[in-house]
Design a protein around this motif. Structure first.
Motif, PDB file in Angstrom:
ATOM      1  N   TYR A  37      -2.621 -11.479   5.417  1.00 39.78           N
ATOM      2  CA  TYR A  37      -1.557 -11.184   4.464  1.00 39.78           C
ATOM      3  C   TYR A  37      -0.299 -10.787   5.224  1.00 39.78           C
ATOM      4  O   TYR A  37      -0.342 -10.506   6.421  1.00 39.78           O
ATOM      5  N   SER A  38       0.811 -10.729   4.514  1.00 43.29           N
ATOM      6  CA  SER A  38       2.122 -10.716   5.179  1.00 43.29           C
ATOM      7  C   SER A  38       2.594  -9.345   5.632  1.00 43.29           C
ATOM      8  O   SER A  38       3.380  -9.254   6.581  1.00 43.29           O
ATOM      9  N   THR A  39       2.135  -8.259   4.994  1.00 43.87           N
ATOM     10  CA  THR A  39       2.755  -6.968   5.303  1.00 43.87           C
ATOM     11  C   THR A  39       1.728  -5.881   5.589  1.00 43.87           C
ATOM     12  O   THR A  39       1.604  -4.925   4.825  1.00 43.87           O
ATOM     13  N   PRO A  40       0.940  -5.988   6.673  1.00 44.41           N
ATOM     14  CA  PRO A  40       0.059  -4.870   7.036  1.00 44.41           C
ATOM     15  C   PRO A  40       0.880  -3.663   7.469  1.00 44.41           C
ATOM     16  O   PRO A  40       1.885  -3.799   8.168  1.00 44.41           O
ATOM     17  N   ILE A  41       0.479  -2.481   7.030  1.00 43.83           N
ATOM     18  CA  ILE A  41       1.232  -1.269   7.356  1.00 43.83           C
ATOM     19  C   ILE A  41       0.265  -0.147   7.718  1.00 43.83           C
ATOM     20  O   ILE A  41      -0.945  -0.274   7.549  1.00 43.83           O
ATOM     21  N   THR A  42       0.825   0.944   8.202  1.00 40.86           N
ATOM     22  CA  THR A  42       0.058   2.146   8.485  1.00 40.86           C
ATOM     23  C   THR A  42       0.731   3.321   7.792  1.00 40.86           C
ATOM     24  O   THR A  42       1.924   3.566   8.000  1.00 40.86           O
ATOM     25  N   MET A 100       0.854  -1.176   0.000  1.00 40.56           N
ATOM     26  CA  MET A 100       0.000   0.000   0.000  1.00 40.56           C
ATOM     27  C   MET A 100       0.895   1.233   0.000  1.00 40.56           C
ATOM     28  O   MET A 100       1.817   1.341   0.814  1.00 40.56           O
ATOM     29  N   GLU A 101       0.624   2.179  -0.909  1.00 40.55           N
ATOM     30  CA  GLU A 101       1.425   3.389  -0.992  1.00 40.55           C
ATOM     31  C   GLU A 101       0.545   4.557  -1.419  1.00 40.55           C
ATOM     32  O   GLU A 101      -0.511   4.370  -2.027  1.00 40.55           O
ATOM     33  N   ILE A 102       0.997   5.769  -1.091  1.00 40.97           N
ATOM     34  CA  ILE A 102       0.267   6.977  -1.450  1.00 40.97           C
ATOM     35  C   ILE A 102       0.947   7.622  -2.644  1.00 40.97           C
ATOM     36  O   ILE A 102       2.183   7.660  -2.745  1.00 40.97           O
ATOM     37  N   LYS A 125      -0.716  24.637  15.876  1.00 43.00           N
ATOM     38  CA  LYS A 125       0.224  23.722  15.222  1.00 43.00           C
ATOM     39  C   LYS A 125       0.245  23.983  13.716  1.00 43.00           C
ATOM     40  O   LYS A 125      -0.741  24.442  13.147  1.00 43.00           O
ATOM     41  N   LYS A 126       1.369  23.687  13.096  1.00 39.87           N
ATOM     42  CA  LYS A 126       1.481  23.888  11.657  1.00 39.87           C
ATOM     43  C   LYS A 126       0.892  22.722  10.874  1.00 39.87           C
ATOM     44  O   LYS A 126       0.437  22.893   9.740  1.00 39.87           O
ATOM     45  N   PHE A 127       0.935  21.508  11.459  1.00 39.84           N
ATOM     46  CA  PHE A 127       0.467  20.312  10.762  1.00 39.84           C
ATOM     47  C   PHE A 127      -0.299  19.413  11.728  1.00 39.84           C
ATOM     48  O   PHE A 127      -0.040  19.416  12.930  1.00 39.84           O
ATOM     49  N   ASN A 128      -1.239  18.639  11.176  1.00 43.83           N
ATOM     50  CA  ASN A 128      -1.905  17.563  11.899  1.00 43.83           C
ATOM     51  C   ASN A 128      -1.555  16.245  11.232  1.00 43.83           C
ATOM     52  O   ASN A 128      -1.496  16.162  10.001  1.00 43.83           O
ATOM     53  N   ARG A 129      -1.339  15.233  12.043  1.00 48.88           N
ATOM     54  CA  ARG A 129      -0.978  13.925  11.502  1.00 48.88           C
ATOM     55  C   ARG A 129      -2.234  13.088  11.245  1.00 48.88           C
ATOM     56  O   ARG A 129      -3.116  12.993  12.084  1.00 48.88           O
ATOM     57  N   VAL A 130      -2.291  12.485  10.060  1.00 50.37           N
ATOM     58  CA  VAL A 130      -3.403  11.616   9.672  1.00 50.37           C
ATOM     59  C   VAL A 130      -2.832  10.240   9.356  1.00 50.37           C
ATOM     60  O   VAL A 130      -1.833  10.129   8.649  1.00 50.37           O
ATOM     61  N   GLU A 131      -3.464   9.193   9.882  1.00 46.10           N
ATOM     62  CA  GLU A 131      -2.989   7.835   9.650  1.00 46.10           C
ATOM     63  C   GLU A 131      -4.072   6.984   8.995  1.00 46.10           C
ATOM     64  O   GLU A 131      -5.247   7.086   9.344  1.00 46.10           O
ATOM     65  N   ILE A 132      -3.652   6.171   8.037  1.00 46.68           N
ATOM     66  CA  ILE A 132      -4.548   5.228   7.365  1.00 46.68           C
ATOM     67  C   ILE A 132      -3.936   3.838   7.482  1.00 46.68           C
ATOM     68  O   ILE A 132      -2.807   3.604   7.036  1.00 46.68           O
ATOM     69  N   GLU A 133      -4.679   2.929   8.089  1.00 40.87           N
ATOM     70  CA  GLU A 133      -4.184   1.568   8.283  1.00 40.87           C
ATOM     71  C   GLU A 133      -4.515   0.688   7.086  1.00 40.87           C
ATOM     72  O   GLU A 133      -5.383   1.014   6.268  1.00 40.87           O
ATOM     73  N   SER A 134      -3.826  -0.433   6.992  1.00 39.72           N
ATOM     74  CA  SER A 134      -4.074  -1.383   5.910  1.00 39.72           C
ATOM     75  C   SER A 134      -5.522  -1.866   5.935  1.00 39.72           C
ATOM     76  O   SER A 134      -6.128  -1.960   7.007  1.00 39.72           O
ATOM     77  N   PRO A 135      -6.074  -2.175   4.774  1.00 39.07           N
ATOM     78  CA  PRO A 135      -7.468  -2.659   4.737  1.00 39.07           C
ATOM     79  C   PRO A 135      -7.558  -4.115   5.186  1.00 39.07           C
ATOM     80  O   PRO A 135      -6.555  -4.831   5.240  1.00 39.07           O
TER      81      PRO A 135
END
Length: 206
Positions: free
Chosen positions: A154-159, A1-3, A100-110
């Motif tokens: 699956y083998s490589t769940p990521i965030t 998974m990549e952006i 703050k200058k930025f907010n962090r957003v996270e998307i986990e693997s489906p």
């Protein structure tokens, strides 16, 4: 998974590999945080072009800021092949101004599910069928049919993690009156131009 891409309008790309290749349908269920949205009209058009098959069982208001939005799920359908690539367009919502200058957003693997496989393992769960992707009327979303799917590991769940720029709340007292002032000047100028042109046109007609 990549952006892919940058800014507030990006694409989330999934790359899946299956071995051995079997005759199945695969379903990706992606949790979308409140700071992100999908444009359902855009997904409808991509569906017509057979670029992605999706089902979003909610009305998505693309104008809402993060503070007034809720998380939701997107269902993506494909046939199992040796290599499967799915690209989901994503859009980031605006955040409330802060110090703050930025907010962090996270998307986990489906989560990934399989259906109609010759051999299935695990307990099945009821999730939207593939034909749900053909629904184009918001009033018919509740009538979507459900099928049995089996979750697969699956083998490589990521965030994935992103930094979204945020307006500086300390600039509010300065930016707001300046913005209103400039808007009024622009409106007055446009009114002047419209009146002037209408008089010129009236003289030519007479």
């Amino acid at each position: 998974m990549e952006i892919l891409n940058s800014g507030f309008h990006r694409e989330l790309k999934y790359s899946l590999k299956f071995a051995p290749v079997i005759s199945c349908e695969v379903l990706l269920v992606q949790e979308i945080p409140s700071s992100v949205y999908v444009d359902v009209d855009q997904l409808f058009n991509l569906n017509k072009l057979n670029k992605i098959k999706t089902f979003v069982p909610y009305y998505i208001d693309v104008e809402l800021p993060t503070s007034k939005s809720s998380p939701f799920k997107v269902y993506m359908f494909e046939n199992v092949r040796k290599s499967v690539n799915i690209t989901l367009p994503l859009h980031f919502r605006y955040h409330e101004p802060s110090d703050k200058k930025f907010n962090r957003v996270e998307i986990e693997s489906p989560k990934i599910y399989l259906s109609n496989c010759p051999v299935s393992r695990g307990q099945g769960v009821l999730l939207p069928c593939r034909n749900s992707s053909e629904i184009t009327d918001f009033l018919e979303l509740a009538s979507a049919s459900f099928c049995e799917w089996t979750e697969t590991q699956y083998s490589t769940p990521i965030t994935l993690s992103f930094l979204i720029p945020v307006g500086n709340i300390k600039s509010y007292a300065f930016v707001l009156p300046i913005t209103i002032f400039i808007s009024w000047i622009a409106c007055l100028f446009l009114t002047y131009v419209i009146i002037k042109k209408s008089r010129e046109i009236s003289k030519k007609v007479l």
